[in-house]
Design an enzyme around this catalytic site. Structure first.
Site, short mmCIF file in Angstrom:
data_model
loop_
_atom_site.label_atom_id
_atom_site.label_comp_id
_atom_site.label_asym_id
_atom_site.label_seq_id
_atom_site.Cartn_x
_atom_site.Cartn_y
_atom_site.Cartn_z
N ASP A 14 4.92 44.04 42.64
CA ASP A 14 6.05 43.59 41.86
C ASP A 14 7.20 43.34 42.84
OD1 ASP A 14 7.83 43.29 39.53
OD2 ASP A 14 8.60 45.24 40.15
N ASP A 16 11.24 42.94 42.08
CA ASP A 16 12.48 43.69 41.86
C ASP A 16 12.17 45.15 41.53
OD1 ASP A 16 14.52 41.44 41.92
OD2 ASP A 16 13.15 40.73 40.36
N ASP A 172 6.91 49.25 39.75
CA ASP A 172 7.82 50.32 39.30
C ASP A 172 8.03 50.31 37.80
OD1 ASP A 172 9.39 47.89 39.37
OD2 ASP A 172 11.18 49.15 39.18
#
Length: 226
Positions: A14, A16, A172
């Protein structure tokens, strides 16, 4: 923690909150829009927590009382403001640069799967200096679906020439783990990111790690010597 696959070929991330700490720029754009709209900006902490969910979640921190229809009308200007400041305060999390160098030195490929719109993703990845290094970049509007659907992860595997069974997906957010698992990759939830207010230990990831150095250790990646 489950054992990592044998004969690893590469790692998908991922963007950001996993590779990049982009929250300061996303917050700066919100502060500027609040000034334009004549409202006080919210504190940074609750905005940082939700930035993985995109512009609407960020705007909701400041303009929720206006309703969803009005919120939608604020999105284009927010994205314009964000693109203008994008990259000014955004930087890789501590240890990410070293991790990517170790992955490359191992001869593995790495790529990005994000729900961020492509016009922002491509610009940001270029500004950070990763455009020529990433073997695949799949954005939120590359396909008709986005994470937690596994299709973007599978497309990234195809572009990077990775076998999902011998690859990892690192993120995250719960949606990252859902997408990676459904695509057949080994999933890693990282606690250094934004987490959307959740507990990564509850997402069913194959591993939960606190630092990029722990991921390098899990993969037995050797330091890059000069």
């Amino acid at each position: 923690m489950k054992p990592v696959p044998e004969n690893i070929q590469g790692v998908l991330f991922d963007l950001d909150g996993t590779l990049l700490d982009s929250a300061p720029d996303l917050y700066a754009a919100l502060v500027e829009q609040c000034a334009e709209e004549g409202v006080s900006p919210p504190p940074y902490a609750p905005v940082r927590e939700v930035v993985s969910r995109g512009a609407r979640a960020v705007l909701r921190c400041a303009f929720a009382e206006r309703g969803e229809s009005a919120l939608e009308g604020l999105v284009p200007r927010y994205l314009e403001l964000y693109q203008r400041v994008m990259g000014q305060q955004t930087h890789p999390f501590d240890g990410i640069d070293d991790l990517l160098e170790r992955i490359e030195a191992q001869g593995w490929r790495w790529g990005i799967v994000t729900n961020k719109a492509a016009f922002l993703t491509d610009d940001l990845v270029s500004r950070i200096g990763w455009a020529a290094r990433a073997s695949a970049v799949v954005s939120g509007d590359t396909l008709p679906v986005k994470k937690p659907d596994p299709a973007p992860v599978l497309l990234a595997c195809e572009l990077a020439r990775l076998d999902p069974a011998h690859s990892l997906f690192v993120g995250d957010d719960r949606r990252d783990i859902q997408a990676g698992a459904a695509a057949g990759l080994y999933t890693v939830a990282v606690s250094w990111g934004y987490l959307d207010g959740g507990d990564p230990h509850e997402w069913g990831a194959d591993a939960v790690l606190d630092t990029p150095a722990q991921l390098a250790a899990l993969l037995r990646l050797q330091p890059v010597t000069a």
